[in-house]
Design an enzyme around this catalytic site. Structure first.
Site, short mmCIF file in Angstrom:
data_model
loop_
_atom_site.label_atom_id
_atom_site.label_comp_id
_atom_site.label_asym_id
_atom_site.label_seq_id
_atom_site.Cartn_x
_atom_site.Cartn_y
_atom_site.Cartn_z
N ARG A 60 0.84 -1.19 0.00
CA ARG A 60 0.00 0.00 0.00
C ARG A 60 0.88 1.25 0.00
O ARG A 60 2.02 1.21 0.44
CB ARG A 60 -0.90 0.03 1.24
N LYS A 202 -8.31 -2.63 1.49
CA LYS A 202 -8.16 -1.69 2.59
C LYS A 202 -9.00 -0.43 2.39
O LYS A 202 -9.37 0.23 3.35
CB LYS A 202 -6.69 -1.31 2.80
N HIS A 222 -9.06 -4.57 13.48
CA HIS A 222 -8.02 -5.17 12.64
C HIS A 222 -7.44 -6.34 13.44
O HIS A 222 -6.52 -6.16 14.22
CB HIS A 222 -6.97 -4.10 12.34
N SER A 240 1.83 -6.40 11.87
CA SER A 240 2.49 -7.36 10.99
C SER A 240 3.68 -8.02 11.70
O SER A 240 4.48 -7.34 12.32
CB SER A 240 2.97 -6.59 9.77
N LYS A 244 -0.43 -12.85 14.39
CA LYS A 244 -1.90 -12.84 14.28
C LYS A 244 -2.44 -14.06 13.51
O LYS A 244 -3.30 -14.78 13.99
CB LYS A 244 -2.30 -11.57 13.54
N THR A 245 -1.91 -14.27 12.31
CA THR A 245 -2.40 -15.38 11.47
C THR A 245 -1.94 -16.72 12.04
O THR A 245 -2.72 -17.66 12.13
CB THR A 245 -1.90 -15.19 10.02
N ASP A 259 -8.20 -11.20 9.56
CA ASP A 259 -7.73 -9.81 9.44
C ASP A 259 -8.71 -8.71 9.86
O ASP A 259 -8.30 -7.72 10.44
CB ASP A 259 -7.30 -9.56 8.00
N ARG A 324 2.69 -12.03 -1.10
CA ARG A 324 1.35 -12.30 -0.57
C ARG A 324 0.62 -13.40 -1.34
O ARG A 324 0.93 -13.67 -2.49
CB ARG A 324 0.48 -11.04 -0.70
#
Length: 543
Positions: A60, A202, A222, A240, A244-245, A259, A324
């Protein structure tokens, strides 16, 4: 079979200002993949997954994200470095330029929706210049049934034209040729000059982050979320690289999403999306089996490097570290089919503390939870050059500042209220360093972090005694089954206690400095949730 039945009922595109276009409506992913390969815009991996390169932008571009400043937004949005204004006139001029650019071209239209809870469902029509952008939207947004597509009417429109670059940015009130703009009054998200697919996702997420709290009393988050066999939901916030994942993928629990979620007034947690957008740098089947196995036909890889034998080299960051994959959530075996659940019981704030001074697990009071949520702390390792061992603190409000249009304390107060009403426990989990900072200590083993999270989810930490960390005020369990007891208080793991205190005060100081910009709008309870030692090294009186 080409699924053409949805085409006959479709809208006259001239109402959007799109003229003489060849429109492909709601093509299935395999068709979009075929077109991408035929147009020489991508290649297939040996197992048949499509891989594309997003060109100049591989992430981004936060400095080129704008919100139209008009009657609806001017008093609601927290304007500043993150939420930059653009005038309605400049938006209209750019919008017209994009429409002119797309007219006469072959375009791809995808109808989908966001928000898995039916009462918050928001229909999105996405018009893209590239076939694989439409595939990304299929993966990431929720997928209507054929019947729902027949009479589909969008609430928001996304226009994505990577090939259009603004020739005179200054005349349009933007910074450079690419842009991502949200117009809340016209309900249009406009993306130009960047093919990075995350801009589409986003843009809509940012829109929901304003509309849901203000109009629907829903807290947007988030975070990732999963649910246990007893229906108890756990939520994982983190920037990041904090886990989290990884930590929400638990064989004992069903994944709700990885997410973006909403938390409603009646304590439903629902996924905004219908897919996952995971980082794949250094991906191995051993470390991340769920993600690794989700990369199959239908998934879309971005900016990965190929080896000579045609296999993907996941270790390579030659194009970008931000490699990604997007895939529909049903590529994960163990997912919650409704994408929603009730009864949030535990919230985890994940931080990778490279200073090695935060406890590996601590329980937060409501004030501390709001303070740490608004702070959104992690630490980045400063780089890999020889001799550079000093970590850098990184703060991102609400663990997602780039996507939050409102003042962070709005989300912080909402979270505090919801936690209190639902009786949720909030935990700070340090997935970073122990026994010293980066370069001295070592990274906390993933096995121990998983054990601590399991102990919390099983209720094992409800029955133990806690002691308060004298610098941060955090409550540390004195015992956790399966974890070495000396690890639980970080000061015990340092060889020199004075060095621990010095480093901890340094980090406490960073917290205080960062929080200054929020303090004027934060309640007393939230301010008291910060570290007990202030920048003058004085203990706060309330300790």
């Amino acid at each position: 079979m080409k699924e053409a039945l949805t085409i006959s009922t479709h809208t006259n595109l001239e109402k959007y200002g799109l003229k003489n276009v060849t429109a492909n409506w709601n093509l299935p992913p395999r068709e979009l993949q075929k077109i991408t390969i035929e147009k020489n815009m991508g290649r297939e991996t040996p197992n048949g997954t499509l891989a594309v390169n997003t060109g100049k932008f591989t992430g981004r571009s936060p400095q080129d994200r704008f919100i139209v400043q008009d009657d609806y937004t001017k008093d609601k949005v927290w304007w500043g470095k993150i939420n930059k204004p653009v005038s309605p006139e400049n938006f209209d001029k750019l919008h017209n330029e994009v429409l002119k650019y797309l007219s006469g071209k072959e375009i791809y239209i995808r109808d989908g929706y966001v928000c898995a809870a039916p009462e918050y469902r928001t229909n999105i029509r996405t018009v893209t210049e590239l076939p694989w952008s439409s595939m990304f939207v299929f993966n990431m947004f929720l997928r209507p049934s054929e019947k729902e597509l027949e009479n589909f009417e969008e609430e928001w429109l996304v226009l994505c034209a990577p090939g259009y670059e603004c020739p005179d940015p200054e005349a349009f009130g933007i910074r450079q040729g690419n842009f991502s703009i949200i117009n809340f009054t016209k309900k249009i998200a406009l993306v130009g000059g960047s093919a990075y697919t995350g801009e589409i996702k986003k843009g809509i997420f940012s829109a929901l982050n304003l509309v849901l709290p203000i109009e629907k009393n829903v807290l947007p988050m988030h975070c990732s979320a999963n649910v246990g066999k007893n229906g108890d939901t756990a939520i994982f916030f983190g920037l990041s690289g904090t886990g989290k994942t990884t930590l929400s993928a638990d064989p004992e629990r069903k994944l709700i999403g990885d997410d973006e979620h909403g938390w409603t007034a009646d304590n439903t947690i629902f996924n905004f999306e219908g897919g996952c957008y995971a980082k794949v740098i250094d991906l191995t089947e051993e470390k991340e089996p769920d993600i690794y196995r989700a990369i199959r036909p239908g998934a879309l890889l971005e900016n990965v490097v190929f080896q000579e034998d045609g296999e993907v080299d996941y270790m390579s960051g030659k194009i970008t570290q931000n490699t990604r994959v997007s895939y529909p959530i049903y590529h994960i075996d163990n997912f919650q089919e409704t994408l929603l659940a009730n009864n949030p019981k535990n919230i985890f704030f994940l931080t990778c503390d490279a200073f090695g001074v935060l406890p590996p697990v601590s329980k937060l009071t409501p004030g501390q939870a709001a303070y740490h949520f608004i702070s959104g702390y992690t630490a980045k390792v400063a780089g890999t050059e020889a001799g550079v061992t000093e970590p850098v603190p990184s703060f991102s409000a609400c663990f997602g500042a780039p996507f939050m249009p409102l003042h962070p304390t709005v989300y912080g107060e909402m979270l505090s209220t919801k936690m209190r009403d639902a009786g949720v426990n909030v935990w700070l989990i340090n997935t970073g360093w122990s026994a010293g900072p980066y370069g001295v200590g070592s990274r906390i083993k993933l096995k121990y972090t998983r054990t601590m999270i399991s102990a919390i989810l099983n209720g094992d930490l409800d029955k133990v005694d806690y002691e308060q960390n004298f610098i941060f005020g955090l409550f540390m369990p004195k015992y956790c089954p399966g974890v070495p007891t000396e690890m639980l208080d970080p000061m015990n793991t340092w060889l020199q206690k004075g060095a621990y205190v010095g480093k901890a005060i340094q980090l406490a100081h960073s917290f205080h400095l960062n929080f200054e910009k929020f303090a004027s709008q934060a309640s007393e309870q939230i301010i008291e949730g910060g570290p007990l030692i202030d920048e003058h090294h004085h203990l706060h009186e309330h300790f």
